[in-house]
Design an enzyme around this catalytic site. Structure first.
Site, short mmCIF file in Angstrom:
data_model
loop_
_atom_site.label_atom_id
_atom_site.label_comp_id
_atom_site.label_asym_id
_atom_site.label_seq_id
_atom_site.Cartn_x
_atom_site.Cartn_y
_atom_site.Cartn_z
N TRP A 1 0.80 -1.22 0.00
CA TRP A 1 0.00 0.00 0.00
C TRP A 1 0.83 1.28 0.00
O TRP A 1 0.29 2.36 0.15
CB TRP A 1 -0.93 -0.01 1.22
CG TRP A 1 -1.76 -1.24 1.29
CD1 TRP A 1 -2.97 -1.45 0.69
CD2 TRP A 1 -1.44 -2.46 1.98
NE1 TRP A 1 -3.43 -2.72 0.96
CE2 TRP A 1 -2.50 -3.37 1.75
CE3 TRP A 1 -0.36 -2.88 2.75
CZ2 TRP A 1 -2.52 -4.65 2.27
CZ3 TRP A 1 -0.37 -4.17 3.27
CH2 TRP A 1 -1.44 -5.04 3.04
N ASP A 2 2.16 1.18 -0.12
CA ASP A 2 3.03 2.36 -0.05
C ASP A 2 2.96 3.01 1.33
O ASP A 2 2.92 4.23 1.46
CB ASP A 2 2.65 3.36 -1.15
CG ASP A 2 3.65 4.52 -1.25
OD1 ASP A 2 4.79 4.37 -0.79
OD2 ASP A 2 3.27 5.58 -1.78
#
Length: 795
Positions: free
Chosen positions: A478-479
């Site tokens: 998801w960064d």
């Protein structure tokens, strides 16, 4: 006119009905289908000139009010947009030239034909007024007073020697001349324009994120194109300017410089062994300059500048000349021994850590471009010569001896693009690590480096060896990089004084760890996470801190719009996307990611008061949509739209698009507030107060200063006077807050976006000043500028 109005209502009803039927089929609310029926019946009776139309519409307003309160309570910004269009049309129907043509209205009292509609319109107005008086999202409280004396920072109270003022990263100043009682008298003293402005060919994210340094009587700052400027701290007069002449034609994701690092010179001989195994004492304490000769052009003091072309340059603070004895003619080449070298794909956007004898630097690797990227290696260089002392390669973490000539570091490993902290007494540097690229594709990651992804890593200053690692997200898809500099503070607990580390994260958790061991001081538990969608493996559980500003999961009723229509569109989008709460994996269908990768916290981090052992936080809330796009080959551009491969994930089976979750009008689909200020008690692990912060003045089509609570980018600072300052909101203001309660005490309009962390210092007369950088942020769309602004109290 009555007939024309009737046909308009029928068209509105048909449109709302089509959307409402779709929403109901997706499993959403039935309200819109019922409302559509109300529109159509009212319209049909208007066309037939029957006064019953007004009664039907009164029922529609009444039903909408009851449904809205049931969904969101007395929350003005969530409540009013649900009924604004409906009530406005009700007012239109009450106009005499509209309802005069209805059969039967001339032969009966107006109160009988239109009275019920008038009553419901008045009730709706009263409901809106009642909800305006309260804020269900507000949390009031008071942070505690001082629990301990302030520790000696080792520098003058009026100076600011590092990004977070010292290597501890607290963003706290012991200055106390500005207080809650007098902060309202602050006035602008001077403004300096750097001349470095966003231009043709610059990447979108060309932005001022710098926090200047203040040493003795001089301010030092860097600009997005890495000019270094020295200013007189009293007057703002320019003393010197240095241009590293980076190539502006290189394609980059980012063009920014968050700050410089300062080396004050070496200690007098006090028995410490430089480079030995002993813990290194705090930089800046009792410093004396090492003698040198004019012939070797040695700089006794140094400024370190990381540049966008991957150099680390040493400058003399006195005149801006290059310290030629550092590295190769004044610079270290950070591309040395790097795999997959490509201009613009690696450089350090943040200032390095400087200790008594070494400078430690990481670097940013381009996100989501390829599976073959440069390394996220962390390197330590001799502060004088630039000689490589050690390198910590996450893909080869045990071998920290300087790499041999001709060898390369491990490719595509987790990198550290943010700011590290240092405790020289413990001999440790604390590195916030980003995710292993590509961010949204986690299959076939190197297991040796995967454990360092999205984590805080404590490295030994002397050797670069890992002392401990704490991972905040397992197999990050998801960064969710650890985005901010950890703040180091000693906490008074029942078990005694604990040297702690406070790390805010993008997902909203704030981890309070024993910085000696990495063990939690505030409890952390593993919680079940959403299951895999079949594209790639996911972790069964994810850690969660008891001290958290993580928002609750989104529901259909949390969807928002400025009108009935875009709210309906957002609800349809919400139910079409894949969503299982926090850590929903990316998917081809599109997954709702909340909090999004913008982060509850980003690089601005927290500000920590070491006496009161509290933190001032600025959480933000925006949802994003992550969509996997199948790739047919390793070279075709599927999603980047002319940008330098952003999102393509060359070499992976999927590209990715990552976009804010917005309505057709370009507004966030989740209801406000989108940004707050919050006060945290780090000892008890509680959120003590929380208030919406910022207006939509500079984001809305009509510049109205509605205090809806907007996101910010750029951190806060705290002063011993009990005042916090922050300028990073999407409206162009710098604000001062009462640290105890969070109340806004003062604000001033900025000429551009203030997406940088302010700082405070004292001038030559001992007067406290507040400095704000207003240069704008390209990715956020705030107005660009180049202003350095200093405020102070009237003499």
């Amino acid at each position: 006119m009555a007939v024309l109005t009737g046909w308009l209502l029928i068209l509105i009803g048909l449109a709302v009905g089509a959307g409402g039927a779709w929403l109901l089929w997706l499993g959403g609310s039935a309200y819109y289908l019922v409302a559509a029926l109300g529109f159509v019946l009212t319209g049909a009776l208007m066309v037939a000139r029957r006064p019953g139309a007004l009664w039907i519409y009164a029922l529609l307003i009444l039903g909408t009010g009851v449904w809205s309160v049931w969904e969101v309570g007395l929350d003005w910004w969530a409540l009013v947009p649900r009924g604004a269009v409906i009530v406005a049309l009700g007012l239109w129907l009450l106009l005499p030239f509209i309802n005069r043509g209805l059969h039967g209205t001339g032969g009966q009292p107006w109160t009988l034909a239109a009275g019920p509609l008038a009553v419901t319109v008045v009730l709706a107005a009263a409901l809106a007024l009642l909800s305006w008086q309260r804020d269900p999202h507000d949390l009031s409280g008071a942070l505690p007073d001082a629990r301990a004396p302030a520790p000696d920072s080792g520098i003058e109270d009026g100076d600011w020697h590092a990004y977070g003022r010292t290597g501890l990263g607290q963003r706290y100043s012991p200055l106390d001349r500005i207080t809650p009682d007098n902060v309202g008298r602050l006035e602008k003293l001077w403004t300096y324009h750097t001349g470095d402005v966003r231009g043709d060919g610059d990447p979108t994210e060309t932005t001022y994120e710098v926090t200047p340094l203040k040493v003795d009587d001089t301010l030092y700052l860097c600009t997005p194109h890495h000019w270094v400027i020295a200013l007189d701290a009293d007057t703002g007069e320019e003393r010197w300017k240095y241009d590293p002449e980076i190539d502006k034609n290189i394609s980059r994701q980012h063009q920014t410089c968050r700050g410089l690092s300062y080396f004050p010179g070496h200690r007098a001989d006090d028995g410490l062994e430089s480079g030995g195994d002993q813990a290194l004492a705090a930089s800046g304490s009792g410093l004396e300059e090492r003698p040198d000769t004019a012939e070797d052009r040695r700089c006794r003091r140094r400024l370190f500048l990381p540049t966008a072309d991957a150099r680390l340059i040493a400058l003399d603070p006195d005149d801006g000349r290059v310290c030629r004895d550092f590295g190769d003619d004044g610079a270290v080449n950070l591309w040395a021994n790097m795999p997959h070298q490509k201009d613009g794909f690696y450089y350090s956007t943040s200032p390095p850590v400087v200790t008594e004898d070494r400078v430690i630097v990481g670097g940013a690797v381009n996100d989501n471009v390829s599976t073959s990227e440069p390394s996220g290696v962390i390197r330590a260089y001799d502060v004088d010569s630039g000689e490589l002392l050690w390198n910590w390669d996450p893909g080869n973490p045990d071998d920290t001896a300087p790499i041999a000539e001709g060898e390369t570091y491990s490719a595509s490993t987790p990198n550290s693009w943010s700011v590290s902290s240092v405790d020289e007494d413990l001999g440790l540097v604390y590195v916030p690590m980003g995710n292993q690229v590509p961010d949204q594709w986690g299959k076939n990651r190197n297991p040796r480096s995967a454990r360092f992804s999205s984590s805080i890593v404590a490295l030994e200053l002397a050797t670069g060896q890992v002392r401990w690692v704490f991972q905040t997200v397992h197999n990050d898809l998801w960064d969710m990089d650890v985005p901010a500099q950890p703040s180091l503070v000693d906490l008074t607990t029942d078990a005694g004084t604990v040297p702690a580390l406070v790390a805010p994260t993008k997902q909203g958790d704030v981890y309070v760890l024993d910085r000696r061991t990495g063990e939690p001081v505030v409890p952390v538990e593993e919680q079940p996470a959403p299951a895999s969608l079949g594209y790639q493996p996911v972790a069964d559980t994810q850690p969660a801190s008891a001290l958290s500003l993580n928002p609750p999961p989104l529901r259909g009723r949390d969807m928002w719009g400025a009108t009935l229509f875009d709210q309906l569109a957002c609800r349809i989008q919400f139910h079409r996307l894949h969503y299982q709460g926090r850590y929903t994996p990316p998917s081809e269908r599109g997954s709702l990611i909340y909090p999004g990768n913008f982060g509850v916290f980003n690089w601005g981090g927290l500000a920590v008061d070491p006496r009161r052992q509290v933190a001032f936080a600025t959480p933000a809330y925006l949802a994003f949509v992550s969509t996997l796009v199948p790739r047919g080959d390793a070279t075709t551009d599927y999603v980047s739209d002319g940008k330098p491969g952003l999102g393509e994930n060359y070499g992976a089976p999927y590209a990715v698009t990552l976009k804010p979750f917005l309505s057709p009008l370009g507004l966030p689909c989740q209801q406000p507030p989108w940004g707050y200020v919050a006060g945290l008690d780090l000892v008890s692990g509680e959120v003590v107060w929380k208030h919406r912060n910022g207006t939509v003045r500079d984001q809305a089509p009509v510049p109205l200063p509605f205090k809806m609570g907007v996101p910010d980018l750029g951190g806060p600072i705290i002063t011993a006077g009990g005042v916090a300052f922050m300028s990073g909101t999407l409206d162009y203001y710098v604000r001062a807050y009462d640290l105890t309660t969070g109340d806004t005490l003062w604000e001033d309009r900025l000429p551009a976006g203030g997406q940088a962390t302010p700082m405070t210092y004292s001038d030559s007369q001992g007067r406290q000043r507040v400095l704000v950088v207003a240069g704008g942020h390209g990715s956020l769309g705030t107005r660009a500028g180049d202003a350095i602004i200093v405020y102070g109290l009237p003499d």
